[in-house]
Design an enzyme around this catalytic site. Structure first.
Site, PDB file in Angstrom:
ATOM      1  N   CYS A 249       0.868  -1.172   0.000  1.00 26.68           N
ATOM      2  CA  CYS A 249       0.000   0.000   0.000  1.00 26.68           C
ATOM      3  C   CYS A 249       0.907   1.225   0.000  1.00 26.68           C
ATOM      4  O   CYS A 249       1.747   1.366   0.896  1.00 26.68           O
ATOM      5  CB  CYS A 249      -0.855  -0.037   1.271  1.00 26.68           C
TER       6      CYS A 249
ATOM      7  N   CYS B 294      -0.728   3.981  -6.446  1.00 25.92           N
ATOM      8  CA  CYS B 294      -1.660   3.374  -5.477  1.00 25.92           C
ATOM      9  C   CYS B 294      -1.931   1.975  -5.985  1.00 25.92           C
ATOM     10  O   CYS B 294      -2.254   1.794  -7.177  1.00 25.92           O
ATOM     11  CB  CYS B 294      -2.955   4.180  -5.402  1.00 25.92           C
TER      12      CYS B 294
HETATM   13  N1  DGL Z   1      -3.959   0.751  -1.958  1.00 23.82           N
HETATM   14  C1  DGL Z   1      -3.549   1.862  -1.215  1.00 23.82           C
HETATM   15  C2  DGL Z   1      -2.397   2.608  -1.785  1.00 23.82           C
HETATM   16  O1  DGL Z   1      -1.592   1.987  -2.448  1.00 23.82           O
HETATM   17  C3  DGL Z   1      -4.517   2.596  -0.358  1.00 23.82           C
HETATM   18  C4  DGL Z   1      -5.689   3.215  -0.982  1.00 23.82           C
HETATM   19  C5  DGL Z   1      -6.606   3.741   0.086  1.00 23.82           C
HETATM   20  O2  DGL Z   1      -6.950   2.986   0.998  1.00 23.82           O
HETATM   21  O3  DGL Z   1      -6.988   4.921  -0.021  1.00 23.82           O
HETATM   22  O4  DGL Z   1      -2.217   3.770  -1.561  1.00 23.82           O
END
Ligand code: DGL
Length: 257
Positions: free
Chosen positions: A69, A180
């Site tokens: 993440c 993301c």
């Molecule tokens: N998948 C996440 C990222 O890479 C988080 C997205 C979220 O929860 O807003 O930033």
């Protein structure tokens, strides 16, 4: 066993690449869906959530712990490494460095959550690897939450991501970085919408290679090919998402942190 976490389904795009490289490894994926999305939360909140998840994965003897993440990596990676110096962590960072080598126009665009851009990790990356290239940033509020709720070929989600990307391309960016992990599921749809003149960089594969190298060293690269899916949210919903995104039949388990 290798532990992987994200706020939700985004990190599955990294898990998929890890599985490709390590077909027999035992994997444990934790989606913090009760508290997702992370991208519009404060860095301190995301830090607290990430610490609780890391503590849980470490208690299950996960090595390495993969922060799949970008938002959690931006907020928490440095703190996690300080708190558990003996545990190898692998994190995500927007692929600014490779993007600067790919651009012909001298402009690259980065799509990520608001929190990712606020973390010091991003400022550091641009300072270290910007190389005189102009880095254009675009936050996509609400998009990760939308991706949680729709199938991977959803047109509205892809249109929304493209809507954020098009102004960057109009401003001259010929490389777009998916900053993301949720957006990785829309990579193909985005490519169709921005056309062949724009290169899209998704760091999932490079991160998976790093995970494989660390796991080889730690002795967790080979096992019985199990994958456990955990969520702090609704396990039936999460199992359905795994089915859609990874085409894998599974039972998910709920975990309380
Ligand atoms: N998948 C996440 C990222 O890479 C988080 C997205 C979220 O929860 O807003 O930033």
């Amino acid at each position: 066993m290798i532990g992987v976490f994200d706020s939700g389904v985004g990190g599955l795009s990294v898990l998929r690449e890890v599985r490709r490289l390590l077909p027999t490894a035992d994997l444990l994926y934790l989606a913090d869906q009760a508290r997702a999305p992370y991208g519009e939360r404060s860095l301190q909140e995301v830090r607290d959530f990430s610490e609780a998840i890391a503590a849980y994965l470490i208690s299950r003897e996960a090595v390495p712990v993969v922060v799949a993440c970008n938002t959690a990596s931006a907020a928490a990676l440095r703190g996690l490494r300080q708190k558990w110096p003996a545990v190898p962590f692998v994190g995500m960072e927007p692929a600014v460095k490779p993007a600067t080598h790919l651009t012909a126009t001298g402009k690259v665009g980065v799509l990520a959550t608001q929190a990712t851009f606020q973390g010091e990790l991003f400022a550091d990356l641009v300072a270290r690897y910007g190389n005189g290239v102009e880095v254009l940033t675009q936050a996509c509020p609400g998009l990760a939450a939308l991706i949680e709720d729709v199938p991977p070929d959803d047109r509205a989600a892809a249109d929304r991501l493209a809507g954020h990307a098009v102004p960057l391309v109009a401003a001259g960016a010929d490389v777009l970085v998916l900053g993301c992990t949720h957006y990785a599921f829309l990579q193909r749809a985005l490519a169709e919408r921005v056309g062949p003149g724009v290169t899209i960089v998704n760091p999932a594969e490079a991160v998976a290679r790093r995970v494989a190298a660390v796991a080889e060293e730690a002795g967790t690269a080979h096992g019985s090919a199990t994958t456990a899916y955990l969520t702090t949210g609704d396990p039936a919903r999460f199992a359905a998402q795994v089915r859609l995104l990874l085409r894998e039949e599974t039972q998910a388990e709920q975990v309380v942190l």
